[in-house]
Design a protein around this motif. Sequence first.
Motif, mmCIF file in Angstrom:
data_model
loop_
_atom_site.group_PDB
_atom_site.id
_atom_site.type_symbol
_atom_site.label_atom_id
_atom_site.label_comp_id
_atom_site.label_asym_id
_atom_site.label_seq_id
_atom_site.Cartn_x
_atom_site.Cartn_y
_atom_site.Cartn_z
ATOM 1 N N LEU A 211 0.744 -1.055 0.082
ATOM 2 C CA LEU A 211 0.031 0.045 -0.033
ATOM 3 C C LEU A 211 0.866 1.307 0.119
ATOM 4 C CD1 LEU A 211 -2.841 -1.154 2.492
ATOM 5 C CD2 LEU A 211 -2.983 -0.300 -0.151
ATOM 6 N N GLU B 48 -10.884 -3.712 1.882
ATOM 7 C CA GLU B 48 -9.746 -4.225 1.369
ATOM 8 C C GLU B 48 -10.035 -3.983 -0.309
ATOM 9 O OE1 GLU B 48 -7.933 -7.810 4.127
ATOM 10 O OE2 GLU B 48 -8.992 -8.425 2.280
ATOM 11 N N GLU B 51 -9.686 -0.129 -0.450
ATOM 12 C CA GLU B 51 -8.268 0.115 -0.406
ATOM 13 C C GLU B 51 -7.178 -0.383 -1.842
ATOM 14 O OE1 GLU B 51 -8.032 -0.414 4.452
ATOM 15 O OE2 GLU B 51 -7.138 -2.073 3.001
ATOM 16 N N PRO B 68 -8.308 2.056 -7.788
ATOM 17 C CA PRO B 68 -7.374 1.533 -6.673
ATOM 18 C C PRO B 68 -6.762 0.239 -7.363
ATOM 19 C CG PRO B 68 -9.514 1.065 -5.768
ATOM 20 C CD PRO B 68 -9.849 1.873 -7.231
ATOM 21 N N ILE B 79 -3.406 8.026 0.181
ATOM 22 C CA ILE B 79 -4.069 7.409 1.041
ATOM 23 C C ILE B 79 -3.212 6.720 2.098
ATOM 24 C CG2 ILE B 79 -5.921 6.793 -0.750
ATOM 25 C CD1 ILE B 79 -4.971 3.897 -0.524
ATOM 26 N N VAL B 81 -3.472 3.952 5.226
ATOM 27 C CA VAL B 81 -4.073 2.756 5.710
ATOM 28 C C VAL B 81 -3.469 2.453 7.162
ATOM 29 C CG1 VAL B 81 -4.851 0.353 5.414
ATOM 30 C CG2 VAL B 81 -4.612 2.019 3.387
ATOM 31 N N PHE B 154 -7.721 5.206 5.863
ATOM 32 C CA PHE B 154 -8.676 4.038 6.428
ATOM 33 C C PHE B 154 -8.331 3.621 7.436
ATOM 34 C CE2 PHE B 154 -8.786 3.969 1.574
ATOM 35 C CZ PHE B 154 -9.993 3.753 1.461
#
Lengths: 370, 305
Positions: A211, B48, B51, B68, B79, B81, B154
């Motif tokens: 991520l 998920e 994200e 995404p 972003i 998380v 998130f």
Amino acid sequence: MSTAAPAVEKVEKERASAFLNLSRVMIVAFVRDRMALFFVLLMPLIFLVMFGVLFKGATSPHVKVAQFGPVQVLDDIQGPGRADLDKVLTITKVPDEATGLEKVRKGTLDALIETGPDGQPVLHFSASDQVKAGAVQAVLNSVVQQANQDATHQPAKYTLTTASVEDNSLKPIQFLTPGLLGWAIATGAIFGASLTLVNWRKKRVLRRLRLAPVSVAAVVGSRVAVSLLVALTQTAIFLAVATTPAFGLKLTGNWWLVVPLVLCATLAFMSIGLVTGAFAKTEEAANGINQLIILPMSFLSGSFFPLDNSPGWLQSLSKVFPLHYLVTAAQSVLSRGGGVMDALPAMGGLLAFAAVMTLIALRLFNWDDA
Amino acid sequence: MTTAISAEGIRKRYGDVQAVDGVSLTVETGEFYGLLGPNGAGKTTTLEILEGIREPDEGRVELLGMAPWPRNKALLPRIGVQFQASAFFDKLTARETIRTFASFYGVGPKRADAMLERVGLTDSAGILTDKMSGGQAQRLSIACALAHDPELVFLDEPTTGLDPQARRNLWDLLKDINAEGRTVVLTTHYLDEAEILCDRVSVMDHGKVLRTGAPAALVRDLDDTVRVSVESGQLGAEAARELFTAAGAEIANLEDNGVSLSVSTRAPGPILTVLADQGALRGLEVRGATLEDVFLHLTGREYRA
């Protein structure tokens, strides 16, 4: 177009810092993990010392012989001949035959020599240690032959001139150094790759990396770089210790070839770790699987003792393990005068092995446990 | 207002289980949005997919106007998380951890340390992450998610396992984050938390969104009874029933258990008037429905492991 250039530059810079930071993270974790340090750096050295001492004793031809009563062939040897004999035989006089034989039976002495009823020398030896049994027979046989020849007062018709060839047989340190080094590198690289993978997946660090705008190259590259660094450290420490006078390893001309060999082998071992790390769900499971691979691989690749005398099928089996190629090639270049042509095929094989295993690992790879 | 997240008809199946079954939702920029639901409702999978960690079988997701999935490196820096605690590297201290995560975004150590201070961890910066308390680990986890100044955050059950002090402390932090203009998406098991923090919530079950709205609006829509109670001994139960009925109150339930006299009703006005007239207000408590009642009403009371 003019706006794209700085953006690219920025991405490059970020990647570099992610790579360096990830590398730093892994080095710090390694250095702070006392267990890892012990298993990867210290234990192989302990083994080197242990095996070194062990094999030194085993290969010594020195035998201890008890002598009961006068034995003419031995007693006749005096002067410089006696000194030569003492180099290979320690002769102890025993007061009676029974005590002497008991000592041979117990193994504290290797043989007992006495004069038989017919005036001829008789040798009693224990057959339990075949090396010593052979040595003691050979030495005393030659003593008797010499005595026979002396009795004839004739010059010997044939004399054997001995000339030593550059050791075809291996001295312990010559196979112990590449063998134990190979084992140490295999342990470090396999565990390094597999535990990182399991731990990062379990702790969801992999997901976090995914991520973040980090390139896969930075993640994989940093792990590879750290493992290579660890392997080179192991090599440096090992060679430094093995070449001390106490161990007496003599490096031959192309010993530096061990460096590219170690690097290729590390990649091969890491690829094994990637596969086990993809399989195992916990660190404990990864530990078990890795040991299950490393121990047989090390024994069968001649890490702990040479396989020259083992059955042919075993020697063929050893050829499936990357460690075999590292050990054999490292033996050759470190102390037996091997050159580039001894190292190159091994390096190619190791890289091919790494490529195949990495492809398998990629297929098994999972970001998450779920 | 612009849209931070829009999802339309997302579905995801794992083997026989339809984890997400046609979820559509919209989160506006600057909104504090909660995703609620019992275990196995499909919250985590939905999160998920939003994200970009999982690909939906069907449906369309847009975050800040971008898709995404597949992994979109232009979107990732925008972003943040936060995972449930402990997604940290082994053997690193708090400071080393946040600096490392910050470096992935090209954020330097100064800003990383400032973020650590922001969540009140400066004094614990030298502690190894596996030695941190649950509250410290959650704070570090949030700090790591925020180090690169994301627009959209998130948070996955950020207060699970914390003591009441630590929870309230964290709520303040989350409110501040939102007040700075960041869009926040939160999943939680604690409905009081959602009620306090969220502008809007969606209640999910069986892979579907059952209801979406502001917590207060959802509670109002439930049209549940209000429970009024006072200390026992001020007014007899029978006398009370007569007085309440005479005053025109519709009583759903009335009981006196020796400690409290309690009345359940949809119209508490007349009852409060009667109690005041009788001077029987000692220990007065009026309890309306909460988001928890909405939740239980929507998802059922059945226990699910």
